[in-house]
Design a protein around this motif. Structure first.
Motif, short mmCIF file in Angstrom:
data_model
loop_
_atom_site.label_atom_id
_atom_site.label_comp_id
_atom_site.label_asym_id
_atom_site.label_seq_id
_atom_site.Cartn_x
_atom_site.Cartn_y
_atom_site.Cartn_z
N THR A 129 0.79 -10.03 -8.96
CA THR A 129 1.79 -9.13 -9.54
C THR A 129 2.72 -8.69 -8.42
O THR A 129 2.39 -8.80 -7.23
CB THR A 129 1.13 -7.90 -10.18
OG1 THR A 129 0.41 -7.19 -9.16
CG2 THR A 129 0.19 -8.28 -11.31
N ASP A 130 3.88 -8.18 -8.79
CA ASP A 130 4.83 -7.72 -7.79
C ASP A 130 4.24 -6.62 -6.92
O ASP A 130 4.37 -6.65 -5.69
CB ASP A 130 6.12 -7.21 -8.45
CG ASP A 130 6.93 -8.32 -9.09
OD1 ASP A 130 6.66 -9.51 -8.80
OD2 ASP A 130 7.84 -8.01 -9.88
N ASP A 131 3.58 -5.64 -7.55
CA ASP A 131 3.04 -4.52 -6.76
C ASP A 131 1.93 -4.94 -5.81
O ASP A 131 1.79 -4.39 -4.72
CB ASP A 131 2.59 -3.37 -7.67
CG ASP A 131 1.44 -3.72 -8.58
OD1 ASP A 131 1.41 -4.85 -9.11
OD2 ASP A 131 0.55 -2.85 -8.77
N ILE A 134 3.64 -7.34 -2.80
CA ILE A 134 4.35 -6.67 -1.70
C ILE A 134 3.40 -6.05 -0.68
O ILE A 134 3.82 -5.69 0.41
CB ILE A 134 5.38 -5.63 -2.20
CG1 ILE A 134 4.67 -4.52 -2.98
CG2 ILE A 134 6.46 -6.27 -3.00
CD1 ILE A 134 5.58 -3.37 -3.35
#
Length: 175
Positions: A129-131, A134
């Motif tokens: 996922t993006d979170d 990162i």
């Protein structure tokens, strides 16, 4: 307890102090301040240091999660409490998410934790996922991508993931 189990505290109280200077922790008026340790985290630390059982750590510690073990690990590491660090390291590694293993592995210079986290992420079926993505370094994302592509190719070629693929992932893709 702290001077017995912590290299930091045992050395701290061996140092001489100037004549009229009270040493931190020598009285209730001049306590040692533990920055970055919340009240909840400190209660977990005390439960480990002063167990209510005679034979070691409290039974409830067996059910603790990453949330309880992570601050104990950091506390033991910061204050050089080797026995507590060994126990919390084993317990945290068993229950931590792969992303926490990577993060702690990098900050505490534990390359096996980083590798283990990368392998776990590569083997899971869910995409990043993006979170979560990162929180990783670009090189980690590339290694995960390379491993997943290798797994996909192996499965497409043979219909299953082979032992060779697992060994390659643990050794070659994450070095």
């Amino acid at each position: 307890m702290f001077t017995k189990d912590s290299a930091y505290f045992s050395q701290l109280y061996q140092l001489p102090t100037p004549d009229d200077t009270a040493q931190n922790g020598s009285s209730d008026v001049d306590p040692i301040t533990l920055n970055d340790v919340s009240e909840t985290d400190f209660l977990h630390i005390l439960r480990i240091l002063y167990p209510l059982t005679i034979s070691g750590y409290p039974k409830c510690a067996e059910r603790w999660t990453e949330a309880e073990w992570k601050p104990i690990f950091h506390f033991a590491r910061q204050w050089q409490m080797s026995a507590l660090l060994a126990e919390s390291s084993t317990r945290l590694r068993a229950c931590a998410s792969p992303f926490i293993k990577i993060s702690i592995g990098r900050s505490a210079e534990l390359p096996d934790w980083v590798r283990e986290g990368l392998v776990e992420i590569s083997l899971r079926s869910e995409p990043l996922t993006d979170d979560k993505g990162i929180t990783l370094e670009l090189s980690d994302i590339l290694k995960i991508s390379r491993a997943r592509e290798g797994i996909r190719s192996e499965v497409m070629r043979t219909g299953q993931r082979s032992e060779w693929c697992q060994l390659r992932m643990e050794n070659a893709w994450f070095t």
